[in-house]
Design a protein around this motif. Structure first.
Motif, PDB file in Angstrom:
ATOM      1  N   CYS A 154       0.848  -1.212   0.083  1.00 40.28           N
ATOM      2  CA  CYS A 154      -0.126   0.080   0.003  1.00 40.28           C
ATOM      3  C   CYS A 154       0.805   1.259   0.104  1.00 40.28           C
ATOM      4  O   CYS A 154       1.894   1.453   0.863  1.00 40.28           O
ATOM      5  CB  CYS A 154      -1.120  -0.082   1.157  1.00 40.28           C
ATOM      6  N   VAL A 156       0.479   4.075   0.836  1.00 37.42           N
ATOM      7  CA  VAL A 156       0.168   4.912   2.192  1.00 37.42           C
ATOM      8  C   VAL A 156       0.775   4.253   3.332  1.00 37.42           C
ATOM      9  O   VAL A 156       1.673   5.017   4.353  1.00 37.42           O
ATOM     10  CB  VAL A 156      -1.280   5.421   2.443  1.00 37.42           C
ATOM     11  N   CYS A 157       0.478   3.018   3.800  1.00 42.92           N
ATOM     12  CA  CYS A 157       0.893   2.401   5.140  1.00 42.92           C
ATOM     13  C   CYS A 157       1.865   1.260   4.672  1.00 42.92           C
ATOM     14  O   CYS A 157       2.426   0.929   5.884  1.00 42.92           O
ATOM     15  CB  CYS A 157      -0.428   2.107   5.827  1.00 42.92           C
ATOM     16  N   CYS A 175      -4.462  -0.122   0.338  1.00 42.74           N
ATOM     17  CA  CYS A 175      -5.117  -1.273   0.802  1.00 42.74           C
ATOM     18  C   CYS A 175      -6.372  -0.765   1.345  1.00 42.74           C
ATOM     19  O   CYS A 175      -6.639   0.722   0.960  1.00 42.74           O
ATOM     20  CB  CYS A 175      -4.495  -1.512   2.134  1.00 42.74           C
ATOM     21  N   HIS A 178      -7.135   2.554   2.959  1.00 43.09           N
ATOM     22  CA  HIS A 178      -6.842   3.934   2.409  1.00 43.09           C
ATOM     23  C   HIS A 178      -7.426   4.057   1.141  1.00 43.09           C
ATOM     24  O   HIS A 178      -6.923   4.888   0.207  1.00 43.09           O
ATOM     25  CB  HIS A 178      -5.350   3.836   2.195  1.00 43.09           C
TER      26      HIS A 178
HETATM   27 ZN   LIG Z   1      -2.680   1.381   3.357  1.00 43.26          ZN
END
Ligand SMILES: [Zn+2]
Length: 255
Positions: A154, A156-157, A175, A178
Motif C-alpha cells: 500500500c 500509504v501504509c 489497501c 486507504h
Molecule cells: Zn494502506
C-alpha cells in the motif's frame, strides 16, 4: 560492422519491391534490426524457413548500427510450430511481439527483454494459457515503457496483505483502509489486483500451477486495459484482434 552471428526472433516482415522483403528481427546481440532480404520470394531461397513468422534462429549477416542490416544465412532454425498453426496462439504471439517492438527503440541492446520474449513464445508454443502469458508480459514490460508502479505494498501504509485497489494518483496500490485517499481509484476487482501483483514479479517457469476462472481472467483483462489506456496509450491492431478472438471463443463454446 562486419559479419556477425546472433540469435534472433522474427518480429514481422513485409514485402519490398517485387521479390524482396524487409524483415524485422529482435536480435540478442544488437536489439531490434531491420534486415533487407534480397530475393526473399525466390523459389528455393535457403533463407525462407528462417524468416517465416514465429521463428527463432541463429542469424548470420551484416548487422549495421546505421540503416538496414543484411542476412547471409541462418542455422539452428526453431519454428514455433504450434503458434504457426493455431490462430489463437498466433494472435497472442503477435500482440506480445508488437509490445516488445513498441517498448524499446530499435538497435538498443536488451538481452533481458529478448529472453523474456523468447520464454513467452516458447510457453505459448507448448500450449500454455495465452491469456495468462500475455498478462504477465503486459505487466512486466510496463517498465520498458518507462512506467514504474508499486505493486508491492500500500502506497500509504506499506501493508502487503489484504484487498487492494489501484490508484494512478499514487502510481501503485492502496489497501482497503486507504481507498478513501483516492476518489478516482480504479474500483478494480480485488482478485484482479491480487493476480496483477503476482504477475508483476513471477517468472515464466513458475506459472504452471496458475489456473484461473474466466470471470477472474476477464477482471484482470479489464484492469490491465485500464492501465494501458491511461499509462501507455498504444493502439495496436493485434490487441483488437485478441479482444475479438475472445468473442469468437465464446461463440464456439456456446455451440
Ligand atoms: Zn494502506
Amino acid at each position: 560492422m562486419n559479419q556477425a552471428e546472433t540469435k534472433g526472433i522474427i518480429l514481422f516482415r513485409k514485402d519490398h519491391k517485387e521479390k524482396d522483403m524487409l524483415v524485422k528481427i529482435f536480435t540478442e546481440s544488437s536489439g531490434k534490426l531491420m534486415f533487407y532480404v534480397k530475393g526473399a520470394h525466390r523459389k528455393n531461397n535457403p533463407l525462407t524457413p528462417a524468416i517465416l513468422p514465429y521463428t527463432q534462429a541463429t542469424y548470420i549477416g551484416k548487422l549495421n548500427s546505421e540503416g538496414l542490416s543484411f542476412l547471409n544465412s541462418a542455422k539452428y532454425i526453431h519454428p514455433f510450430t504450434h503458434i504457426q498453426e493455431d490462430i489463437f496462439a498466433a494472435g497472442y504471439a503477435t500482440y506480445i511481439m508488437n509490445l516488445a517492438d513498441a517498448a524499446i527503440e530499435d538497435k538498443v541492446y536488451d538481452p533481458h527483454l529478448y529472453t523474456f520474449l523468447y520464454q513467452a513464445l516458447e510457453m505459448l508454443d507448448q500450449g500454455i494459457d495465452g491469456q495468462i502469458l500475455t498478462n504477465i508480459f503486459e505487466v512486466q514490460i510496463l517498465q520498458r515503457f518507462g512506467i514504474t508502479i508499486n505493486w508491492r505494498e500500500c502506497a500509504v501504509c506499506g501493508r502487503t496483505q489484504g484487498k487492494f485497489d489501484f490508484s494512478s494518483k499514487y502510481n501503485g496500490i492502496l489497501c482497503q483502509q486507504h481507498w478513501d485517499r483516492d476518489f478516482h481509484r480504479y474500483h478494480a476487482d480485488p482478485r484482479a489486483v491480487h493476480f496483477i501483483r503476482l504477475f508483476s514479479h513471477i517468472s515464466y517457469d513458475k506459472i504452471h500451477s496458475i489456473e484461473l476462472k474466466d470471470e477472474t481472467k476477464n477482471a484482470i483483462r479489464q484492469t490491465i486495459d485500464q492501465l494501458y489506456e491511461e499509462y501507455v496509450g498504444l493502439n495496436l491492431k493485434s490487441k483488437k484482434f485478441i479482444d475479438q478472438m475472445h468473442r469468437w471463443g465464446d461463440v464456439l463454446k456456446s455451440k
